[in-house]
Design a protein around this motif. Sequence first.
Motif, PDB file in Angstrom:
ATOM      1  N   GLY A   1     -13.883   7.925  -7.289  1.00 53.53           N
ATOM      2  CA  GLY A   1     -13.495   7.800  -5.890  1.00 53.53           C
ATOM      3  C   GLY A   1     -13.701   9.090  -5.130  1.00 53.53           C
ATOM      4  N   TYR A   2     -13.323   9.025  -3.884  1.00 52.52           N
ATOM      5  CA  TYR A   2     -13.438  10.170  -2.987  1.00 52.52           C
ATOM      6  C   TYR A   2     -12.186  10.140  -2.115  1.00 52.52           C
ATOM      7  CZ  TYR A   2     -15.437  13.431   0.369  1.00 52.52           C
ATOM      8  OH  TYR A   2     -15.655  14.525   1.165  1.00 52.52           O
ATOM      9  N   PRO A   3     -11.568  11.298  -1.858  1.00 56.21           N
ATOM     10  CA  PRO A   3     -10.297  11.258  -1.130  1.00 56.21           C
ATOM     11  C   PRO A   3     -10.433  10.657   0.268  1.00 56.21           C
ATOM     12  CG  PRO A   3     -10.662  13.417  -2.126  1.00 56.21           C
ATOM     13  CD  PRO A   3     -11.944  12.653  -2.260  1.00 56.21           C
ATOM     14  N   ILE A   4      -9.561   9.726   0.589  1.00 53.13           N
ATOM     15  CA  ILE A   4      -9.520   9.203   1.954  1.00 53.13           C
ATOM     16  C   ILE A   4      -8.159   8.542   2.199  1.00 53.13           C
ATOM     17  CG2 ILE A   4     -10.660   6.994   1.333  1.00 53.13           C
ATOM     18  CD1 ILE A   4     -11.983   7.136   4.182  1.00 53.13           C
ATOM     19  N   THR A   5      -7.580   8.870   3.331  1.00 51.26           N
ATOM     20  CA  THR A   5      -6.332   8.252   3.767  1.00 51.26           C
ATOM     21  C   THR A   5      -6.640   6.859   4.320  1.00 51.26           C
ATOM     22  OG1 THR A   5      -5.524  10.446   4.340  1.00 51.26           O
ATOM     23  CG2 THR A   5      -4.358   8.572   5.345  1.00 51.26           C
ATOM     24  N   PRO A   6      -5.847   5.855   4.059  1.00 51.56           N
ATOM     25  CA  PRO A   6      -4.585   5.836   3.298  1.00 51.56           C
ATOM     26  C   PRO A   6      -4.718   5.274   1.877  1.00 51.56           C
ATOM     27  CG  PRO A   6      -4.723   3.924   4.726  1.00 51.56           C
ATOM     28  CD  PRO A   6      -6.052   4.612   4.824  1.00 51.56           C
ATOM     29  N   SER A   7      -5.807   5.603   1.175  1.00 50.66           N
ATOM     30  CA  SER A   7      -5.984   5.021  -0.162  1.00 50.66           C
ATOM     31  C   SER A   7      -5.798   6.039  -1.282  1.00 50.66           C
ATOM     32  CB  SER A   7      -7.383   4.408  -0.296  1.00 50.66           C
ATOM     33  OG  SER A   7      -8.333   5.421  -0.566  1.00 50.66           O
ATOM     34  N   SER A   8      -5.650   7.317  -0.937  1.00 48.37           N
ATOM     35  CA  SER A   8      -5.756   8.375  -1.953  1.00 48.37           C
ATOM     36  C   SER A   8      -4.773   8.243  -3.111  1.00 48.37           C
ATOM     37  CB  SER A   8      -5.594   9.751  -1.305  1.00 48.37           C
ATOM     38  OG  SER A   8      -6.670   9.972  -0.406  1.00 48.37           O
TER      39      SER A   8
ATOM     40  N   ASN B   1     -10.136  -1.565  -0.550  1.00 43.78           N
ATOM     41  CA  ASN B   1     -10.187  -0.961   0.779  1.00 43.78           C
ATOM     42  C   ASN B   1      -8.797  -1.064   1.397  1.00 43.78           C
ATOM     43  OD1 ASN B   1     -10.537  -0.267   3.453  1.00 43.78           O
ATOM     44  ND2 ASN B   1     -12.177  -1.742   3.858  1.00 43.78           N
ATOM     45  N   VAL B   2      -8.124   0.094   1.490  1.00 44.00           N
ATOM     46  CA  VAL B   2      -6.823   0.130   2.160  1.00 44.00           C
ATOM     47  C   VAL B   2      -7.127   0.360   3.639  1.00 44.00           C
ATOM     48  CG1 VAL B   2      -4.526   1.153   2.182  1.00 44.00           C
ATOM     49  CG2 VAL B   2      -5.857   1.152   0.060  1.00 44.00           C
ATOM     50  N   MET B   3      -7.101  -0.733   4.397  1.00 37.25           N
ATOM     51  CA  MET B   3      -7.669  -0.686   5.750  1.00 37.25           C
ATOM     52  C   MET B   3      -6.832   0.128   6.732  1.00 37.25           C
ATOM     53  SD  MET B   3      -9.136  -4.542   6.308  1.00 37.25           S
ATOM     54  CE  MET B   3      -7.678  -5.390   5.706  1.00 37.25           C
ATOM     55  N   ARG B   4      -7.556   0.905   7.539  1.00 37.39           N
ATOM     56  CA  ARG B   4      -6.971   1.678   8.628  1.00 37.39           C
ATOM     57  C   ARG B   4      -7.759   1.347   9.890  1.00 37.39           C
ATOM     58  NH1 ARG B   4      -9.326   7.657   6.962  1.00 37.39           N
ATOM     59  NH2 ARG B   4     -10.473   7.951   8.903  1.00 37.39           N
TER      60      ARG B   4
ATOM     61  N   PRO C   1      -6.512   7.248  10.976  1.00 44.06           N
ATOM     62  CA  PRO C   1      -6.463   7.430   9.518  1.00 44.06           C
ATOM     63  C   PRO C   1      -5.148   7.029   8.869  1.00 44.06           C
ATOM     64  CG  PRO C   1      -7.424   9.349  10.584  1.00 44.06           C
ATOM     65  CD  PRO C   1      -6.894   8.475  11.684  1.00 44.06           C
ATOM     66  N   THR C   2      -4.050   7.145   9.596  1.00 44.24           N
ATOM     67  CA  THR C   2      -2.751   6.907   8.946  1.00 44.24           C
ATOM     68  C   THR C   2      -2.103   5.619   9.402  1.00 44.24           C
ATOM     69  OG1 THR C   2      -1.599   8.153  10.669  1.00 44.24           O
ATOM     70  CG2 THR C   2      -2.324   9.391   8.724  1.00 44.24           C
ATOM     71  N   LEU C   3      -2.812   4.822  10.198  1.00 41.15           N
ATOM     72  CA  LEU C   3      -2.190   3.623  10.755  1.00 41.15           C
ATOM     73  C   LEU C   3      -2.926   2.355  10.312  1.00 41.15           C
ATOM     74  CD1 LEU C   3      -1.468   4.963  14.348  1.00 41.15           C
ATOM     75  CD2 LEU C   3       0.130   4.777  12.437  1.00 41.15           C
ATOM     76  N   PRO C   4      -2.178   1.258  10.218  1.00 42.77           N
ATOM     77  CA  PRO C   4      -2.758   0.040   9.652  1.00 42.77           C
ATOM     78  C   PRO C   4      -3.693  -0.692  10.607  1.00 42.77           C
ATOM     79  CG  PRO C   4      -0.540  -0.397  10.397  1.00 42.77           C
ATOM     80  CD  PRO C   4      -0.764   1.087  10.584  1.00 42.77           C
TER      81      PRO C   4
ATOM     82  N   GLU D   1      -2.823  -0.375   5.457  1.00 45.20           N
ATOM     83  CA  GLU D   1      -1.986   0.819   5.299  1.00 45.20           C
ATOM     84  C   GLU D   1      -0.531   0.449   5.059  1.00 45.20           C
ATOM     85  OE1 GLU D   1       0.644   4.051   6.278  1.00 45.20           O
ATOM     86  OE2 GLU D   1       0.436   2.225   7.464  1.00 45.20           O
ATOM     87  N   ILE D   2      -0.063  -0.628   5.700  1.00 44.71           N
ATOM     88  CA  ILE D   2       1.349  -1.013   5.526  1.00 44.71           C
ATOM     89  C   ILE D   2       1.600  -1.377   4.066  1.00 44.71           C
ATOM     90  CG2 ILE D   2       3.138  -2.693   6.162  1.00 44.71           C
ATOM     91  CD1 ILE D   2       1.660  -3.057   8.830  1.00 44.71           C
ATOM     92  N   THR D   3       0.752  -2.239   3.533  1.00 44.59           N
ATOM     93  CA  THR D   3       0.911  -2.679   2.146  1.00 44.59           C
ATOM     94  C   THR D   3       0.712  -1.514   1.179  1.00 44.59           C
ATOM     95  OG1 THR D   3       0.025  -4.800   2.855  1.00 44.59           O
ATOM     96  CG2 THR D   3       0.167  -4.430   0.491  1.00 44.59           C
ATOM     97  N   GLY D   4      -0.280  -0.686   1.463  1.00 47.03           N
ATOM     98  CA  GLY D   4      -0.575   0.446   0.579  1.00 47.03           C
ATOM     99  C   GLY D   4       0.572   1.433   0.484  1.00 47.03           C
ATOM    100  N   HIS D   5       1.269   1.626   1.597  1.00 49.38           N
ATOM    101  CA  HIS D   5       2.281   2.694   1.654  1.00 49.38           C
ATOM    102  C   HIS D   5       3.730   2.206   1.642  1.00 49.38           C
ATOM    103  CE1 HIS D   5      -0.668   5.975   3.206  1.00 49.38           C
ATOM    104  NE2 HIS D   5      -0.641   5.889   1.891  1.00 49.38           N
ATOM    105  N   THR D   6       3.943   0.896   1.584  1.00 52.01           N
ATOM    106  CA  THR D   6       5.327   0.406   1.529  1.00 52.01           C
ATOM    107  C   THR D   6       5.813   0.406   0.084  1.00 52.01           C
ATOM    108  OG1 THR D   6       4.971  -0.981   3.462  1.00 52.01           O
ATOM    109  CG2 THR D   6       6.860  -1.534   2.060  1.00 52.01           C
TER     110      THR D   6
END
Lengths: 381, 271
Positions: free
Chosen positions: A32-39, A109-112, A120-123, A176-181
């Motif tokens: 992978g490669y770093p990317i918000t919000p999937s890191s 894909n953690v969609m933003r 980058p930080t919002l769903p 992003e909501i699902t990824g970060h909740t």
Amino acid sequence: MSNDRPGKVRMMQGNQACAEGAIAAGCRFFAGYPITPSSEIAENLSVMLPRLGGKFIQMEDEMAAMGAIIGAALTGQKSLTATSGPGFSLKQETKGYASMAEVPCVIVNVMRGGPSTGMPTLPAQMDVQQARWGAHGDRGVIALTAKSAQETYEQTIRAFNLAERYMTPVILLIDEITGHTTEKVIIPDASDIEIVHRKKPDKDPENYLPYRFTDDCIPTLAPFGTGYRYNVTGLCHNETGFPTNDSNEIQCLIERLTRKIEIYEDDIIRNNELMLEDAEIGVFAYGSVARTAQAAVRICREEGIKAGLLEPTVLWPFPTKAVLAMAQKVRAIVVPELNLGQMAREVSLASQCSVPVHKLGRVDGSPIPPQQLVEKIREVV
Amino acid sequence: MFDYLQYVRQENFPHIWCAGCGDGIVLKALIRTMDKLGLSQDETVMVSGIGCSSRTPGYVDINTLHTTHGRAIAFATGVKIANPDLNVIVVTGDGDATAIGGNHFIHAARRNIDLTVLLYNNYIYGMTGGQCSPTTPRGANASTAQHGNLEPAFNISGLAIAAGASFVARGDAYHVKKLETLIGKALQKKGFSLVEVVSPCPTAFGRRNKMASPVKMMEQLRDTVVSVEKWEKMTGEERKGRFRTGILRDIEKPEFTAEYAKLIEKMRPEE
């Protein structure tokens, strides 16, 4: 989905649930490669994989990560990459290669929000059509979605199973909501998890054809290093795996790449329904928005509005039959989503214009609260 | 006489390369070297990108992976990390590896992962019809540089050395015996190894640069190549218009898959 299922209860965010699901599915390679919000998916797997003898690598860019998982998959490994919108765009060409060469792998894909760097930080849910049509060329595509950490865990496992069964890249679209909740996830016993492995060659190397035309339309790719020496290419190829310019062979190949998903649609597609039997207003919602829709449908029912929910867990292939069935029962369909109508368009097509389809698109980086959807439903009524 | 049949996919011949192309010469040198080293055909994977050089795998009877433009090294990295027991050879070109795939090239060298990269440098995009590449000399003509190339060229071997490769050599399609020696050393090296092979392209490069004759291009290689040993003794004036071949770097440093194996060992729960 399975809150009454036995297993170990843990608290974790969706991204961690994805990593846990990957491990449970037998994934032993991540690039992978770093990317918000999937890191966090990469971060968790960088800890977990070496402990299991698996391999983790942070590549130099998104295309490299996609290439590396295809290379790893060809050695027989179950492999994963995770990204978000901009990275998903960058991966498209190489993802198309995996479709063409029929290499099983999973892309999360953690969609933003987009376009471009966007939010980058919002769903958002703006990549749902890109998942289907992002890479050039005709081919069938499987894309799953999930609305909770629990479902992310389960859908990650299913993504690997479908990839292995149908020899194709499988996309898991969460947001992003699902990824970060952080919420409850029940991890079942390993023995209760269905695991699928790709077909093994049933012929000796002399009589082996990697892309042999079979009734099931699924090729058998032997892992590199096992004595089956063959060629893999992104060029149009015949049964041998070598490039071809023969028009019949090309027609057969490209049709098969679409057909091999189409003929299994009934096995792949799974929907959840909520109070849809007697519904007059149908709601079509997926991913984190499906949670909004569940709440909104219940509120509507309390108010005496007969609303019901059709919630696909598979976005591609699109659940056309279920949408048409709903369209024939209800007076109108409302499609709330975190984009400006990408799936509403599909719903209109699937319902064959038999019923009005109302969009509720939100693209400001906020989730849709149940009240906003309730108001929309009232308006439609 | 050496028997190539064991190593080639006869059904795929004749090959696609033009008359006078150096790529077939490199292919034969590679096959002879594989034979000499006793490389197992079952346990060797050849990965390529897009371009003339990248058609090489189609002719070799091993595990072959013909990928997308520029990404051969990325795919190869996945193959090697997932199964370090495999010998992984990348065949690529100047455009494939140093333009569209430049990032993968420098990072694989930095990572020092055990890949053997054969980079055919013909100074041009041959397959697409002769557009200038990152190694087209300044002033040379190409279909997209018809007034003469304005850009300076990459020194590919120098780039690999600067990026951290543990083995870097340059050879050419005229001095074939020497090329075989260099490929052999690269294949045996545990680490990222590059063999840059200067290979003539009379069709797309020579034709536009007063070297349409394959013989003339070969003669030019014969006359301009200097060994690294001789190069050291030459003055700046004498070096003009010439280039050196031989081993440009050969050092020992930690190799990625070996380091990863140590990490796994360290993580193993104690009995």
